[in-house]
Design a protein around this motif. Sequence first.
Motif, mmCIF file in Angstrom:
data_model
loop_
_atom_site.group_PDB
_atom_site.id
_atom_site.type_symbol
_atom_site.label_atom_id
_atom_site.label_comp_id
_atom_site.label_asym_id
_atom_site.label_seq_id
_atom_site.Cartn_x
_atom_site.Cartn_y
_atom_site.Cartn_z
ATOM 1 N N SER A 1 -6.398 0.106 6.817
ATOM 2 C CA SER A 1 -7.479 0.430 5.880
ATOM 3 C C SER A 1 -8.745 -0.280 6.318
ATOM 4 O O SER A 1 -8.714 -1.443 6.729
ATOM 5 C CB SER A 1 -7.098 -0.012 4.481
ATOM 6 N N LEU A 2 -9.860 0.414 6.261
ATOM 7 C CA LEU A 2 -11.143 -0.180 6.639
ATOM 8 C C LEU A 2 -11.844 -0.713 5.390
ATOM 9 O O LEU A 2 -11.439 -0.415 4.267
ATOM 10 C CB LEU A 2 -12.006 0.868 7.351
ATOM 11 N N SER A 3 -12.896 -1.489 5.621
ATOM 12 C CA SER A 3 -13.585 -2.124 4.489
ATOM 13 C C SER A 3 -14.200 -1.100 3.517
ATOM 14 O O SER A 3 -14.374 -1.381 2.341
ATOM 15 C CB SER A 3 -14.655 -3.071 5.013
ATOM 16 N N ASP A 4 -14.517 0.103 4.032
ATOM 17 C CA ASP A 4 -15.121 1.117 3.148
ATOM 18 C C ASP A 4 -14.069 1.909 2.352
ATOM 19 O O ASP A 4 -14.398 2.847 1.623
ATOM 20 C CB ASP A 4 -16.013 2.068 3.961
#
Lengths: 137, 103
Positions: free
Chosen positions: A33-36
């Motif tokens: 999962s990415l920060s966005d």
Amino acid sequence: MACFLVPAAEAVITTIATKAIKSKEKEESVKISLSDGSVEEATKIPFSTKLGWLNKLLWGGSALLAFEHVWHGEVVPFFPFLTAVENGEVAEMLAEMGSAGVMMAVLVTAVWVGMLAVSSVVEKRALRAPKLAGEGA
Amino acid sequence: MTLLTTVFAAIICTIMWYKGAPKSEMKVGPLCWMYWGASLMWFIDAIFEYAELGAEFFTPAPVDMLNDFYLGLSVVALGLIIWLIILLVKDPKGVVKAALFKK
């Protein structure tokens, strides 16, 4: 005298091990999962790449230390290449290799183990969120 | 002094690598590994020297310091030459290739 030969010998072994492991390894893809908030597929760093870090530390360090030994006249470009051997100081040279040389190899390996631990924590942290979303490795 | 010079070189290279990551167009990574590897090994050398000399280790003669700094700079230069060769051989930007096949 010739302490750099110990980490250089370890570098030879780890380089061979890297090649052997690389030929047997399979690519492992995971979802992170990415920060966005978006989820992306990524390839997990294989162990051979991590072993490559140790290779580079050992080879690089040994090469620069070999240069230092040439600078101090402890390594010469003609046979027997080591001034200690030429002067009959083999016992002292081996003692230095057994103390300083082994310690050098141990410290570099210990730092690499620390790096493995940190990268493992980072990987686990990145994987945790997708698992919550119902997507795993 | 050699250890200190190499440690500073390693820190500067690591900052440069971090700034350029994850692209790694300049292939600074090998330079970081090289300098950190040598720094760790010289650190062990320094410990052994300290065990032998004691507090005297921290007060070297100016001539010895200068000679060690000279060696440190030479080591950094050698590392840069090795890195330059790696960069030109791997040619991540294709600059060498473009120059060779220029019409």
